[in-house]
Design an enzyme around this catalytic site. Structure first.
Site, PDB file in Angstrom:
ATOM      1  N   GLN A   1       5.732  18.216   4.308  1.00 23.01           N
ATOM      2  CA  GLN A   1       4.956  17.061   4.081  1.00 23.01           C
ATOM      3  C   GLN A   1       4.234  17.104   2.858  1.00 23.01           C
ATOM      4  O   GLN A   1       4.026  15.910   2.241  1.00 23.01           O
ATOM      5  CB  GLN A   1       4.049  16.726   5.122  1.00 23.01           C
ATOM      6  CG  GLN A   1       4.447  16.451   6.737  1.00 23.01           C
ATOM      7  CD  GLN A   1       5.361  15.417   6.541  1.00 23.01           C
ATOM      8  OE1 GLN A   1       4.924  14.181   6.104  1.00 23.01           O
ATOM      9  NE2 GLN A   1       6.541  15.322   7.030  1.00 23.01           N
TER      10      GLN A   1
ATOM     11  N   GLU B   1     -14.742 -27.961  28.844  1.00 22.01           N
ATOM     12  CA  GLU B   1     -14.553 -27.737  27.447  1.00 22.01           C
ATOM     13  C   GLU B   1     -14.680 -28.914  26.590  1.00 22.01           C
ATOM     14  O   GLU B   1     -14.527 -28.874  25.239  1.00 22.01           O
ATOM     15  CB  GLU B   1     -13.082 -27.059  27.392  1.00 22.01           C
ATOM     16  CG  GLU B   1     -13.099 -25.785  27.711  1.00 22.01           C
ATOM     17  CD  GLU B   1     -11.961 -24.910  27.409  1.00 22.01           C
ATOM     18  OE1 GLU B   1     -10.982 -25.566  26.659  1.00 22.01           O
ATOM     19  OE2 GLU B   1     -11.684 -23.662  27.466  1.00 22.01           O
TER      20      GLU B   1
ATOM     21  N   SER C   1       2.130  10.403   3.597  1.00 20.91           N
ATOM     22  CA  SER C   1       2.468  10.773   4.590  1.00 20.91           C
ATOM     23  C   SER C   1       1.737  12.004   5.227  1.00 20.91           C
ATOM     24  O   SER C   1       0.819  12.495   4.407  1.00 20.91           O
ATOM     25  CB  SER C   1       3.928  11.406   4.518  1.00 20.91           C
ATOM     26  OG  SER C   1       4.545  11.864   5.521  1.00 20.91           O
TER      27      SER C   1
ATOM     28  N   HIS D   1       5.917  15.437  -0.264  1.00 22.61           N
ATOM     29  CA  HIS D   1       6.367  14.129  -0.527  1.00 22.61           C
ATOM     30  C   HIS D   1       5.432  13.565  -1.614  1.00 22.61           C
ATOM     31  O   HIS D   1       5.849  12.694  -2.498  1.00 22.61           O
ATOM     32  CB  HIS D   1       5.836  13.479   1.013  1.00 22.61           C
ATOM     33  CG  HIS D   1       6.999  13.347   1.829  1.00 22.61           C
ATOM     34  ND1 HIS D   1       7.839  12.579   1.403  1.00 22.61           N
ATOM     35  CD2 HIS D   1       7.157  13.914   3.012  1.00 22.61           C
ATOM     36  CE1 HIS D   1       8.994  12.550   2.511  1.00 22.61           C
ATOM     37  NE2 HIS D   1       8.461  13.449   3.382  1.00 22.61           N
TER      38      HIS D   1
ATOM     39  N   ASN E   1       4.942   1.554  -3.978  1.00 23.00           N
ATOM     40  CA  ASN E   1       3.681   2.064  -4.743  1.00 23.00           C
ATOM     41  C   ASN E   1       2.413   1.278  -4.505  1.00 23.00           C
ATOM     42  O   ASN E   1       2.725   0.299  -3.530  1.00 23.00           O
ATOM     43  CB  ASN E   1       3.911   2.340  -6.323  1.00 23.00           C
ATOM     44  CG  ASN E   1       4.291   0.797  -6.653  1.00 23.00           C
ATOM     45  OD1 ASN E   1       3.971  -0.234  -5.991  1.00 23.00           O
ATOM     46  ND2 ASN E   1       4.697   0.747  -7.865  1.00 23.00           N
TER      47      ASN E   1
ATOM     48  N   GLU F   1       0.438  10.697  11.730  1.00 18.32           N
ATOM     49  CA  GLU F   1       1.982  10.046  11.637  1.00 18.32           C
ATOM     50  C   GLU F   1       2.940  10.848  12.410  1.00 18.32           C
ATOM     51  O   GLU F   1       3.565  10.305  13.030  1.00 18.32           O
ATOM     52  CB  GLU F   1       2.221   9.924  10.019  1.00 18.32           C
ATOM     53  CG  GLU F   1       3.594   9.279   9.637  1.00 18.32           C
ATOM     54  CD  GLU F   1       4.007   9.278   8.367  1.00 18.32           C
ATOM     55  OE1 GLU F   1       4.983   8.476   8.030  1.00 18.32           O
ATOM     56  OE2 GLU F   1       3.259   9.999   7.825  1.00 18.32           O
ATOM     57  N   HIS F   2       2.972  12.293  12.085  1.00 10.88           N
ATOM     58  CA  HIS F   2       3.964  13.116  12.533  1.00 10.88           C
ATOM     59  C   HIS F   2       3.063  14.241  13.387  1.00 10.88           C
ATOM     60  O   HIS F   2       1.714  14.723  12.697  1.00 10.88           O
ATOM     61  CB  HIS F   2       4.747  13.554  11.651  1.00 10.88           C
ATOM     62  CG  HIS F   2       5.554  12.955  10.786  1.00 10.88           C
ATOM     63  ND1 HIS F   2       5.236  12.628   9.567  1.00 10.88           N
ATOM     64  CD2 HIS F   2       6.634  12.222  10.983  1.00 10.88           C
ATOM     65  CE1 HIS F   2       5.934  11.822   8.791  1.00 10.88           C
ATOM     66  NE2 HIS F   2       6.851  11.432   9.730  1.00 10.88           N
TER      67      HIS F   2
ATOM     68  N   TYR G   1      12.526  -3.678   1.036  1.00  8.49           N
ATOM     69  CA  TYR G   1      12.180  -3.070  -0.198  1.00  8.49           C
ATOM     70  C   TYR G   1      12.454  -1.711  -0.272  1.00  8.49           C
ATOM     71  O   TYR G   1      12.149  -0.848   0.712  1.00  8.49           O
ATOM     72  CB  TYR G   1      10.536  -3.282  -0.484  1.00  8.49           C
ATOM     73  CG  TYR G   1      10.264  -2.767  -1.888  1.00  8.49           C
ATOM     74  CD1 TYR G   1      10.314  -3.849  -2.965  1.00  8.49           C
ATOM     75  CD2 TYR G   1       9.779  -1.569  -2.133  1.00  8.49           C
ATOM     76  CE1 TYR G   1      10.170  -3.270  -4.175  1.00  8.49           C
ATOM     77  CE2 TYR G   1       9.597  -1.064  -3.496  1.00  8.49           C
ATOM     78  CZ  TYR G   1       9.769  -2.116  -4.508  1.00  8.49           C
ATOM     79  OH  TYR G   1       9.681  -1.530  -5.823  1.00  8.49           O
TER      80      TYR G   1
ATOM     81  N   ASP H   1      13.136  12.817   9.949  1.00  9.71           N
ATOM     82  CA  ASP H   1      13.248  12.217   8.579  1.00  9.71           C
ATOM     83  C   ASP H   1      14.559  11.878   8.546  1.00  9.71           C
ATOM     84  O   ASP H   1      14.805  10.671   7.658  1.00  9.71           O
ATOM     85  CB  ASP H   1      12.696  13.191   7.716  1.00  9.71           C
ATOM     86  CG  ASP H   1      11.346  13.074   7.383  1.00  9.71           C
ATOM     87  OD1 ASP H   1      10.828  12.300   8.207  1.00  9.71           O
ATOM     88  OD2 ASP H   1      10.688  14.077   6.693  1.00  9.71           O
TER      89      ASP H   1
ATOM     90  N   HIS I   1      -6.700 -33.391  27.424  1.00  4.18           N
ATOM     91  CA  HIS I   1      -6.344 -32.408  28.116  1.00  4.18           C
ATOM     92  C   HIS I   1      -6.355 -32.901  29.366  1.00  4.18           C
ATOM     93  O   HIS I   1      -5.199 -32.639  30.470  1.00  4.18           O
ATOM     94  CB  HIS I   1      -6.900 -31.012  27.949  1.00  4.18           C
ATOM     95  CG  HIS I   1      -6.683 -30.548  26.770  1.00  4.18           C
ATOM     96  ND1 HIS I   1      -6.749 -31.113  25.411  1.00  4.18           N
ATOM     97  CD2 HIS I   1      -5.826 -29.430  26.339  1.00  4.18           C
ATOM     98  CE1 HIS I   1      -6.443 -30.250  24.495  1.00  4.18           C
ATOM     99  NE2 HIS I   1      -5.706 -29.202  25.096  1.00  4.18           N
TER     100      HIS I   1
ATOM    101  N   GLN J   1       6.643  -7.899  -7.962  1.00  3.00           N
ATOM    102  CA  GLN J   1       7.516  -9.197  -8.143  1.00  3.00           C
ATOM    103  C   GLN J   1       8.519  -9.352  -7.069  1.00  3.00           C
ATOM    104  O   GLN J   1       9.138 -10.409  -6.818  1.00  3.00           O
ATOM    105  CB  GLN J   1       8.020  -9.237  -9.536  1.00  3.00           C
ATOM    106  CG  GLN J   1       8.842  -8.227 -10.234  1.00  3.00           C
ATOM    107  CD  GLN J   1       8.274  -7.004 -10.493  1.00  3.00           C
ATOM    108  OE1 GLN J   1       6.891  -6.773 -10.333  1.00  3.00           O
ATOM    109  NE2 GLN J   1       8.805  -5.876 -11.383  1.00  3.00           N
TER     110      GLN J   1
END
Length: 432
Positions: A258, A414, A236, A261, A213, A326-327, A129, A360, A419, A190
């Site tokens: 950052q 068990e 981010s 973003h 999003n 993250e960074h 995506y 990046d 088994h 969708q």
């Protein structure tokens, strides 16, 4: 309060609120996304075209969902040679790094006579995506697609929305560079539904990667289990650890890189020098004036940014590991003093000549990284996301004689009679 010292009485309260302030509430997306997923599952292409008209203002027939080879090639040809060379360099470095991640198979024989091991196989198909419109990111196409290709994924299907019919040529050029030929002009929840359930035009995939999003994130959350997903990504973030030997403008720009973003992005500076902290703060206010995304960066910095002043570098380690950023940038004269102590971070950028922005685009390691403190238990996107490990074991008569009785004992405890019998029947046959 932008600058706060760890020895202040209210530091812990401030720090807790700093980390908690970006907790996202996606509950408003849950019901609409559930409805979209179910409608696509039931009506396929028809519903896909209806949602594309409603959300992207684009009227399509099922035959027009797929972007043609000619459209991809035309977009590729529109790109300036200098930019195309930049994409070439990025793609080459990303591919080289991820090729080195390919793991070996394992095969050995133990002292009981068993052959044991595992082998790696790629997934058959992956869906990618890509956000659409003017704020599309060709670098993300490369970062998501190239590891899948390196892993050996045979089919990669990409979805990118085309609001009002607009397709970002850079995104298609990056897709062409990554070898993607199956691309659909659809987006939103969708698109996630189409990749998961399939439609008359789109075949379902086994795994879905890529940012989006809140509705895309919620759709990925809901379909997980039917398909695999990379993560449910949040906004981010960066933590910059810097001493006074840095240029304050450089550090200010790293923080703003950052912040620009997203208004929910977070930038945190950790330093041991209060005078340097004020220099960086002044530089941020000056550099904000020249940014094309000034409003976004300013909102992000005002709401979620901070400068933490520590007493010693050892004090920085637990703070960093708690944030699990993250960074992480280690902009120090001696960055190795902290590097080995950091357990939780998506990617670490070491030294003043390696800003996060390099990662990046052209660094090589993936820029799809764990956000919102999930680096405590997860890693960035890699070849491993697209590989499955299948274990195997092979036994001869000697092997089952050695370990079979122990397995029978556990099975009986068990209460699983079949088994135990499946093993004992073989052991008994050895004595006939």
């Amino acid at each position: 309060m932008k600058i706060i010292a760890t020895n202040q009485s209210d530091f812990q309260t401030f720090f807790h609120n700093l980390l908690a302030a970006r907790t996202a509430d996606t509950s408003q997306a849950t019901k609409p996304v559930t409805r979209i997923l179910q409608t696509i599952k039931e009506k396929g292409d028809e519903a896909l075209c209806e949602y594309t008209l409603r959300f992207d203002r684009l009227s399509l027939s099922p035959k027009e969902l797929k972007i043609t080879k000619q459209e991809i090639e035309q977009s590729y040809q529109k790109i300036e040679p200098e930019l195309m060379n930049a994409l070439d360099l990025a793609a080459k470095r990303i591919q080289q790094f991820h090729e080195k991640q390919l793991p070996p198979d394992l095969h050995y024989q133990d002292d009981c006579g068993f052959d044991l091991g595992y082998r790696w196989n790629p997934m058959d198909s992956t869906g990618l995506y890509v956000p659409g419109g003017t704020a599309a990111y060709p670098s993300s196409v490369l970062m998501n697609a190239i590891p899948a290709k390196v892993a050996g994924v045979r089919r990669l299907a990409m979805c990118v929305p085309a609001p009002d019919g607009y397709l970002n040529p850079l995104v298609l050029a990056a897709a062409h560079k990554a070898g993607i030929t199956e691309i659909y002009r659809i987006g939103g929840a969708q698109a996630i539904a189409a990749l998961t359930f399939g439609t008359q035009t789109i075949q379902p995939v086994d795994y879905i990667v890529g940012p989006g999003n809140a509705y895309v994130a919620e759709a990925k959350r809901q379909v997980f289990g039917l398909v695999g997903i990379d993560s449910v990504a949040g906004p981010s973030e960066v933590v910059v650890v810097a001493d006074r030997h840095n240029n304050p403008v450089h550090i200010a720009l790293d923080l703003l890189a950052q912040a620009e973003h997203d208004i929910m992005a977070q930038s945190i500076l950790i330093t041991d020098d209060e005078d340097f902290a004020h220099q960086v703060l002044r530089a941020i206010n000056e550099q904000l004036k020249i940014l094309s995304r000034k409003a976004i960066a300013e909102t992000s910095w005002e709401n979620h940014g901070a400068i933490l002043v520590i007493k010693s570098w050892d004090e920085a380690v637990p703070i960093i590991n708690q944030i699990a950023p993250e960074h992480l940038e280690l902009m120090l004269q001696n960055p190795e003093c902290l590097f080995d102590k950091i357990k939780h971070a998506g990617t670490i950028f070491v030294g003043k000549w390696c800003p996060e922005a390099i990662g990046d685009y052209v660094g090589g390691p993936n820029h799809v990284l764990p956000t919102s403190r999930t680096a405590r238990f997860s890693s960035g996107l890699s070849v491993f996301n697209f590989l499955k490990r299948t274990t195997f074991l092979k036994s001869n008569k000697k092997g089952i004689q050695k370990v079979g009785p122990a397995a029978m004992a556990i099975a009986k405890t068990e209460g699983l009679t079949a088994h135990a019998l499946s093993i004992s029947s073989r052991l008994n046959s050895l004595h006939k």
